[in-house]
Design a protein around this motif. Structure first.
Motif, PDB file in Angstrom:
ATOM      1  N   LEU A   1       0.842  -1.191   0.000  1.00 42.04           N
ATOM      2  CA  LEU A   1       0.000   0.000   0.000  1.00 42.04           C
ATOM      3  C   LEU A   1       0.876   1.239   0.000  1.00 42.04           C
ATOM      4  O   LEU A   1       0.401   2.344   0.192  1.00 42.04           O
ATOM      5  CB  LEU A   1      -0.890   0.003   1.242  1.00 42.04           C
ATOM      6  CG  LEU A   1      -1.862  -1.167   1.302  1.00 42.04           C
ATOM      7  CD1 LEU A   1      -2.633  -1.155   2.599  1.00 42.04           C
ATOM      8  CD2 LEU A   1      -2.788  -1.140   0.120  1.00 42.04           C
ATOM      9  N   GLY A   2       2.137   1.034  -0.212  1.00 45.35           N
ATOM     10  CA  GLY A   2       3.063   2.160  -0.242  1.00 45.35           C
ATOM     11  C   GLY A   2       4.301   1.901   0.579  1.00 45.35           C
ATOM     12  O   GLY A   2       5.348   2.497   0.333  1.00 45.35           O
ATOM     13  N   CYS A   3       4.189   1.045   1.570  1.00 49.47           N
ATOM     14  CA  CYS A   3       5.346   0.732   2.400  1.00 49.47           C
ATOM     15  C   CYS A   3       6.396  -0.010   1.581  1.00 49.47           C
ATOM     16  O   CYS A   3       6.154  -0.418   0.467  1.00 49.47           O
ATOM     17  CB  CYS A   3       4.919  -0.125   3.567  1.00 49.47           C
ATOM     18  SG  CYS A   3       3.741   0.709   4.616  1.00 49.47           S
ATOM     19  N   ILE A   4       7.552  -0.191   2.185  1.00 50.07           N
ATOM     20  CA  ILE A   4       8.633  -0.947   1.552  1.00 50.07           C
ATOM     21  C   ILE A   4       8.566  -2.386   2.057  1.00 50.07           C
ATOM     22  O   ILE A   4       8.534  -2.608   3.269  1.00 50.07           O
ATOM     23  CB  ILE A   4      10.001  -0.327   1.881  1.00 50.07           C
ATOM     24  CG1 ILE A   4      10.090   1.088   1.293  1.00 50.07           C
ATOM     25  CG2 ILE A   4      11.136  -1.198   1.347  1.00 50.07           C
ATOM     26  CD1 ILE A   4      11.309   1.869   1.764  1.00 50.07           C
ATOM     27  N   LYS A   5       8.553  -3.347   1.148  1.00 52.36           N
ATOM     28  CA  LYS A   5       8.417  -4.745   1.560  1.00 52.36           C
ATOM     29  C   LYS A   5       9.609  -5.584   1.112  1.00 52.36           C
ATOM     30  O   LYS A   5      10.082  -5.465  -0.022  1.00 52.36           O
ATOM     31  CB  LYS A   5       7.130  -5.344   1.017  1.00 52.36           C
ATOM     32  CG  LYS A   5       5.882  -4.776   1.686  1.00 52.36           C
ATOM     33  CD  LYS A   5       4.619  -5.427   1.161  1.00 52.36           C
ATOM     34  CE  LYS A   5       4.466  -6.833   1.683  1.00 52.36           C
ATOM     35  NZ  LYS A   5       3.213  -7.458   1.191  1.00 52.36           N
ATOM     36  N   LEU A   6      10.044  -6.448   2.023  1.00 49.63           N
ATOM     37  CA  LEU A   6      11.140  -7.389   1.798  1.00 49.63           C
ATOM     38  C   LEU A   6      10.650  -8.799   2.092  1.00 49.63           C
ATOM     39  O   LEU A   6       9.645  -8.982   2.788  1.00 49.63           O
ATOM     40  CB  LEU A   6      12.309  -7.092   2.751  1.00 49.63           C
ATOM     41  CG  LEU A   6      12.865  -5.686   2.843  1.00 49.63           C
ATOM     42  CD1 LEU A   6      13.942  -5.634   3.923  1.00 49.63           C
ATOM     43  CD2 LEU A   6      13.440  -5.258   1.512  1.00 49.63           C
ATOM     44  N   THR A   7      11.367  -9.797   1.613  1.00 51.34           N
ATOM     45  CA  THR A   7      11.050 -11.169   2.007  1.00 51.34           C
ATOM     46  C   THR A   7      11.337 -11.337   3.496  1.00 51.34           C
ATOM     47  O   THR A   7      12.117 -10.580   4.081  1.00 51.34           O
ATOM     48  CB  THR A   7      11.889 -12.200   1.233  1.00 51.34           C
ATOM     49  OG1 THR A   7      13.263 -12.061   1.609  1.00 51.34           O
ATOM     50  CG2 THR A   7      11.740 -12.030  -0.278  1.00 51.34           C
ATOM     51  N   PRO A   8      10.732 -12.346   4.139  1.00 51.75           N
ATOM     52  CA  PRO A   8      11.025 -12.586   5.561  1.00 51.75           C
ATOM     53  C   PRO A   8      12.511 -12.793   5.835  1.00 51.75           C
ATOM     54  O   PRO A   8      13.048 -12.245   6.813  1.00 51.75           O
ATOM     55  CB  PRO A   8      10.215 -13.850   5.870  1.00 51.75           C
ATOM     56  CG  PRO A   8       9.065 -13.784   4.919  1.00 51.75           C
ATOM     57  CD  PRO A   8       9.656 -13.230   3.653  1.00 51.75           C
ATOM     58  N   ALA A   9      13.188 -13.554   4.980  1.00 48.89           N
ATOM     59  CA  ALA A   9      14.622 -13.796   5.195  1.00 48.89           C
ATOM     60  C   ALA A   9      15.415 -12.506   5.101  1.00 48.89           C
ATOM     61  O   ALA A   9      16.349 -12.268   5.888  1.00 48.89           O
ATOM     62  CB  ALA A   9      15.145 -14.813   4.185  1.00 48.89           C
ATOM     63  N   HIS A  10      15.052 -11.641   4.162  1.00 45.68           N
ATOM     64  CA  HIS A  10      15.795 -10.399   3.980  1.00 45.68           C
ATOM     65  C   HIS A  10      15.560  -9.409   5.115  1.00 45.68           C
ATOM     66  O   HIS A  10      16.493  -8.738   5.557  1.00 45.68           O
ATOM     67  CB  HIS A  10      15.439  -9.768   2.633  1.00 45.68           C
ATOM     68  CG  HIS A  10      16.110 -10.436   1.480  1.00 45.68           C
ATOM     69  ND1 HIS A  10      15.793 -10.163   0.164  1.00 45.68           N
ATOM     70  CD2 HIS A  10      17.079 -11.393   1.443  1.00 45.68           C
ATOM     71  CE1 HIS A  10      16.551 -10.899  -0.646  1.00 45.68           C
ATOM     72  NE2 HIS A  10      17.330 -11.659   0.120  1.00 45.68           N
ATOM     73  N   ILE A  11      14.325  -9.296   5.603  1.00 45.37           N
ATOM     74  CA  ILE A  11      14.122  -8.329   6.684  1.00 45.37           C
ATOM     75  C   ILE A  11      14.783  -8.822   7.967  1.00 45.37           C
ATOM     76  O   ILE A  11      15.304  -8.034   8.762  1.00 45.37           O
ATOM     77  CB  ILE A  11      12.630  -8.003   6.898  1.00 45.37           C
ATOM     78  CG1 ILE A  11      12.512  -6.693   7.700  1.00 45.37           C
ATOM     79  CG2 ILE A  11      11.889  -9.134   7.595  1.00 45.37           C
ATOM     80  CD1 ILE A  11      11.148  -6.069   7.697  1.00 45.37           C
ATOM     81  N   LYS A  12      14.823 -10.128   8.180  1.00 45.02           N
ATOM     82  CA  LYS A  12      15.525 -10.653   9.358  1.00 45.02           C
ATOM     83  C   LYS A  12      17.027 -10.400   9.239  1.00 45.02           C
ATOM     84  O   LYS A  12      17.690 -10.065  10.227  1.00 45.02           O
ATOM     85  CB  LYS A  12      15.229 -12.142   9.522  1.00 45.02           C
ATOM     86  CG  LYS A  12      13.800 -12.412   9.984  1.00 45.02           C
ATOM     87  CD  LYS A  12      13.532 -13.899  10.161  1.00 45.02           C
ATOM     88  CE  LYS A  12      12.110 -14.128  10.667  1.00 45.02           C
ATOM     89  NZ  LYS A  12      11.830 -15.578  10.892  1.00 45.02           N
ATOM     90  N   ASN A  13      17.544 -10.536   8.025  1.00 42.17           N
ATOM     91  CA  ASN A  13      18.958 -10.240   7.812  1.00 42.17           C
ATOM     92  C   ASN A  13      19.240  -8.756   8.037  1.00 42.17           C
ATOM     93  O   ASN A  13      20.259  -8.387   8.630  1.00 42.17           O
ATOM     94  CB  ASN A  13      19.364 -10.653   6.403  1.00 42.17           C
ATOM     95  CG  ASN A  13      20.836 -10.420   6.129  1.00 42.17           C
ATOM     96  OD1 ASN A  13      21.245  -9.374   5.617  1.00 42.17           O
ATOM     97  ND2 ASN A  13      21.669 -11.400   6.471  1.00 42.17           N
ATOM     98  N   LEU A  14      18.326  -7.892   7.580  1.00 41.70           N
ATOM     99  CA  LEU A  14      18.472  -6.455   7.787  1.00 41.70           C
ATOM    100  C   LEU A  14      18.508  -6.131   9.280  1.00 41.70           C
ATOM    101  O   LEU A  14      19.344  -5.328   9.735  1.00 41.70           O
ATOM    102  CB  LEU A  14      17.320  -5.707   7.111  1.00 41.70           C
ATOM    103  CG  LEU A  14      17.211  -4.200   7.377  1.00 41.70           C
ATOM    104  CD1 LEU A  14      18.486  -3.472   6.964  1.00 41.70           C
ATOM    105  CD2 LEU A  14      16.003  -3.618   6.657  1.00 41.70           C
ATOM    106  N   PHE A  15      17.631  -6.735  10.060  1.00 42.09           N
ATOM    107  CA  PHE A  15      17.631  -6.498  11.508  1.00 42.09           C
ATOM    108  C   PHE A  15      18.957  -6.935  12.127  1.00 42.09           C
ATOM    109  O   PHE A  15      19.501  -6.244  13.001  1.00 42.09           O
ATOM    110  CB  PHE A  15      16.469  -7.241  12.167  1.00 42.09           C
ATOM    111  CG  PHE A  15      15.218  -6.421  12.300  1.00 42.09           C
ATOM    112  CD1 PHE A  15      14.689  -6.140  13.544  1.00 42.09           C
ATOM    113  CD2 PHE A  15      14.555  -5.936  11.177  1.00 42.09           C
ATOM    114  CE1 PHE A  15      13.536  -5.375  13.679  1.00 42.09           C
ATOM    115  CE2 PHE A  15      13.399  -5.184  11.288  1.00 42.09           C
ATOM    116  CZ  PHE A  15      12.882  -4.900  12.551  1.00 42.09           C
TER     117      PHE A  15
END
Length: 209
Positions: free
Chosen positions: A179-193
């Protein structure tokens, strides 16, 4: 914009095939600085998020975690495929609330959490919240903006549901729509954290196209 995005009738209450709800209550996000951030990492230049929008294919945009470097080119610490916007006619219109991608510019990173609870139409699990932004028309304010994925509030994946989208599960490329937010795969956002905890949590997001 509440976020669960996809394009079906999507929405932070609209529905992208799996969109997000825009008004559901969620637990407070952790304020910065993050507990995993070391003083050394915070002092060494600072990190920031950099989102490069792909005009020809918004769901193939790129999110970087970068580190500021004095007197030189900033260092790329991580790079991820990311999407923003619902992929429809207004997907590239930064002033189309709940449809278009994020407006260009600089955002403050407000908070982050690994247990956001936005419900079936909202942002769940790993989420980074950024400030609201008025788009280029000077009137429309884009709100409830996050970097997030699709998962349960505890960060796990929901069950596969043959023939239909599960808002608590990353089902494929259509989940890059939002809806406008930035979306990553689950693996990628966990890696980002994990990278952010190691190098220091970013305090800024820059969006360009």
């Amino acid at each position: 914009m509440r976020i669960r995005q996809r394009i079906v009738p999507l929405a932070a209450a609209l529905a992208l095939t799996g969109g997000l709800a825009a008004t559901e209550a969620a637990p407070a996000l952790a304020a910065h600085p993050a507990s995993g951030q070391t003083a050394a990492a915070a002092a060494a230049g600072g990190t920031y998020l950099y989102f490069d929008k792909n005009q020809s294919s918004p769901s193939n945009s790129v999110l970087y975690l970068k580190k500021s470097v004095a007197n030189g080119r900033d260092k790329v610490l991580a790079k991820y495929r990311a999407g923003s916007g619902n992929g429809g006619r207004n997907g590239r219109n930064e002033c189309a609330s709940m449809q278009g991608w994020l407006p260009n510019g600089s955002y403050r990173v407000l908070a982050h959490t690994t247990h956001h609870n936005g419900g079936a139409r909202g942002v769940n699990g790993y989420a980074i919240q950024v400030q609201d932004k008025v788009c280029r028309n000077g009137r429309t304010k884009r709100t409830e903006l996050f970097v997030h994925s699709e998962m349960r509030p505890d960060g796990t994946q929901g069950a596969r549901q043959p023939g239909r989208d599960n808002p608590y599960r990353w089902d494929g490329n259509n989940d890059y729509f939002s809806l406008g937010c930035i979306k990553l795969t689950p693996a990628h956002i966990k890696n980002l954290f994990a990278k952010a905890a190691h190098y220091g949590w970013p305090k800024k997001l820059t969006v360009v196209s």
